[in-house]
Write an enzyme that holds these catalytic residues in place. Structure first.
Site, PDB file in Angstrom:
ATOM      1  N   SER A 188      -3.200 -53.359 -20.209  1.00 34.11           N
ATOM      2  CA  SER A 188      -2.887 -51.941 -20.375  1.00 34.11           C
ATOM      3  C   SER A 188      -1.466 -51.588 -19.977  1.00 34.11           C
ATOM      4  O   SER A 188      -0.993 -50.514 -20.298  1.00 34.11           O
ATOM      5  CB  SER A 188      -3.843 -51.090 -19.548  1.00 34.11           C
ATOM      6  OG  SER A 188      -3.598 -51.284 -18.176  1.00 34.11           O
ATOM      7  N   ASP A 204      -1.665 -42.429 -12.588  1.00 34.03           N
ATOM      8  CA  ASP A 204      -3.064 -42.328 -12.194  1.00 34.03           C
ATOM      9  C   ASP A 204      -3.372 -43.399 -11.153  1.00 34.03           C
ATOM     10  O   ASP A 204      -2.473 -43.855 -10.451  1.00 34.03           O
ATOM     11  CB  ASP A 204      -3.980 -42.412 -13.418  1.00 34.03           C
ATOM     12  CG  ASP A 204      -3.800 -43.714 -14.201  1.00 34.03           C
ATOM     13  OD1 ASP A 204      -3.194 -44.662 -13.665  1.00 34.03           O
ATOM     14  OD2 ASP A 204      -4.274 -43.794 -15.346  1.00 34.03           O
ATOM     15  N   HIS A 229      -1.661 -46.770 -13.169  1.00 35.04           N
ATOM     16  CA  HIS A 229      -0.494 -46.797 -14.057  1.00 35.04           C
ATOM     17  C   HIS A 229       0.739 -46.128 -13.461  1.00 35.04           C
ATOM     18  O   HIS A 229       0.608 -45.178 -12.704  1.00 35.04           O
ATOM     19  CB  HIS A 229      -0.790 -46.044 -15.357  1.00 35.04           C
ATOM     20  CG  HIS A 229      -1.927 -46.575 -16.121  1.00 35.04           C
ATOM     21  ND1 HIS A 229      -3.228 -46.291 -15.825  1.00 35.04           N
ATOM     22  CD2 HIS A 229      -1.952 -47.380 -17.197  1.00 35.04           C
ATOM     23  CE1 HIS A 229      -4.030 -46.885 -16.686  1.00 35.04           C
ATOM     24  NE2 HIS A 229      -3.277 -47.557 -17.522  1.00 35.04           N
TER      25      HIS A 229
END
Length: 380
Positions: free
Chosen positions: A41, A345, A348
């Site tokens: 990600s 978050d 990230h």
């Protein structure tokens, strides 16, 4: 999302001068290389949005609040991520589109600037993220086979070889494997576990060259040669201090980093450095740049004021202590001063942090990128 094998934590810059880079970081040559992105990600620009059977997605607000038109794109970010900024520094508008998007839109017509295969929650090991139904790194390489075949059909084998020889292959992976080790409370010896990750990394890279010393029937059936098509340049992203992300700090009563996880990250980088040196010697024509994301990130955490960060221990979007007890959702608490936060978050980085990271990867010195940086890699 709760607990998962995902460590959505990308690279952060390490030196103050890197933050000041502007026009000097733009490519000086007129040839813009194609970029092929693999990993998790940290580089996912929407792959998981096309996966119906996974909950590891970011295609909803508040994600994308700083993207043009405040559009959530599937990036685990308030805007762009480091894959986007690296692509911009190499002369593109942003990261190439996800493979699964291009597959629907018409792969043959839109693959020449590159393709992004990265999938949130994936790892070096096939079992990492498997229960989450994401695209493993092995599967990403299979997808690249299809792209290569389509390039050869459109351009011919000779032209395809030349295209791939000039292309940059960026790989950002490994954090989820380590995070999964701790999540599962594995009893595997740490040395053996890190060694297994290096073995997997070696196999993935050598598969791209089709020069495996120990080929198995499964490998030969799954992958075709890219070596003969000219793939040579790899931008490798190491593992950051994963124990310092907000999702891990809340497990420390002081709110500090989890040292044991950071130790794994350091050993991972040292082992990867050794592996890449061996592969560069072994694989004729291979060029690589290895980003030391551990040093880059720790430098920012230890000296946040140099980078205009006010908060390096908490999430901009979330809930609870450190805004990290729950993930970023439509109903989560959202900070207004996003450029002052290192983390978007639980896992990230913010768009601002990702831009600084990309600039260091692209133009950083040997403290943070070795043996060459991404700008030098792209220029070869």
């Amino acid at each position: 999302m709760g607990k998962m094998y995902e460590i959505f934590f990308y690279l952060i810059v390490g030196m103050f001068f890197a933050m000041q880079l502007s026009d000097a970081t733009k490519p000086c040559n007129s040839t813009v290389p194609a970029i092929f992105v693999f990993g998790d990600s940290t580089a996912d620009v929407g792959t998981n949005s096309f996966l119906h059977n996974t909950k590891i997605k970011a295609n909803f607000p508040h994600n994308g609040i700083d993207f043009p038109h405040s559009r959530p794109t599937g990036r685990f970010s308030n805007g762009l991520n480091s894959a986007d900024f690296l692509s911009k520094l190499m002369g593109q508008k942003r990261s190439p589109q996800p493979y699964l998007f291009l597959l629907k839109a018409g792969l043959k017509k839109r693959m020449f600037r590159g393709v992004n295969f990265a999938s949130g929650a994936s790892g070096l090991l096939d079992q990492t993220g498997k229960h989450l139904n994401v695209v493993s790194l092995s599967e990403q390489i299979k997808q690249f086979e299809i792209v290569r075949s389509n390039l050869a059909l459109v351009k011919g084998h000779g032209a395809t070889k030349n295209i791939l020889a000039k292309s940059v292959f960026a790989i950002s992976v490994g954090s989820n494997d380590i995070f999964g080790y701790f999540e599962s409370r594995s009893t595997v010896d740490p040395v053996v576990f890190i060694s297994s990750l290096m073995t997997a990394y070696e196999c993935h890279i050598e598969l791209l060259f089709n020069l495996l010393q120990h080929r198995t029937k499964r490998m030969l059936e799954s992958f075709k040669s890219l070596y003969n098509l000219g793939a040579r340049k790899f931008g490798i992203i190491g593992v950051p201090p994963i124990g310092c992300c907000p999702s891990q700090r809340i497990h420390n009563t002081t709110g500090g980093c989890l040292d044991i996880e950071n130790t794994f990250a350091q050993i991972f980088h040292s082992s990867l450095d050794t592996l890449l040196k061996k592969l560069a010697y072994k694989l004729s024509g291979m060029k690589y740049a290895l980003g030391n994301s551990y040093e880059m990130t720790i430098n920012v955490i230890n000296h946040p004021q140099l980078f205009n960060f006010a908060y390096v221990d908490r999430a901009c979007c979330g809930e609870g202590w450190l805004n990290a007890e729950k993930p970023c959702t439509r109903k989560a608490k959202l900070c207004s001063n996003r450029n002052e936060y290192l983390f978007w978050d639980l896992f990230h980085p913010t768009q601002y942090a990702s831009e600084l990271a990309a600039k260091t990867l692209y133009n950083g010195g040997p403290q943070f990128v070795t043996p060459i940086n991404f700008a030098q890699l792209a220029a070869y």
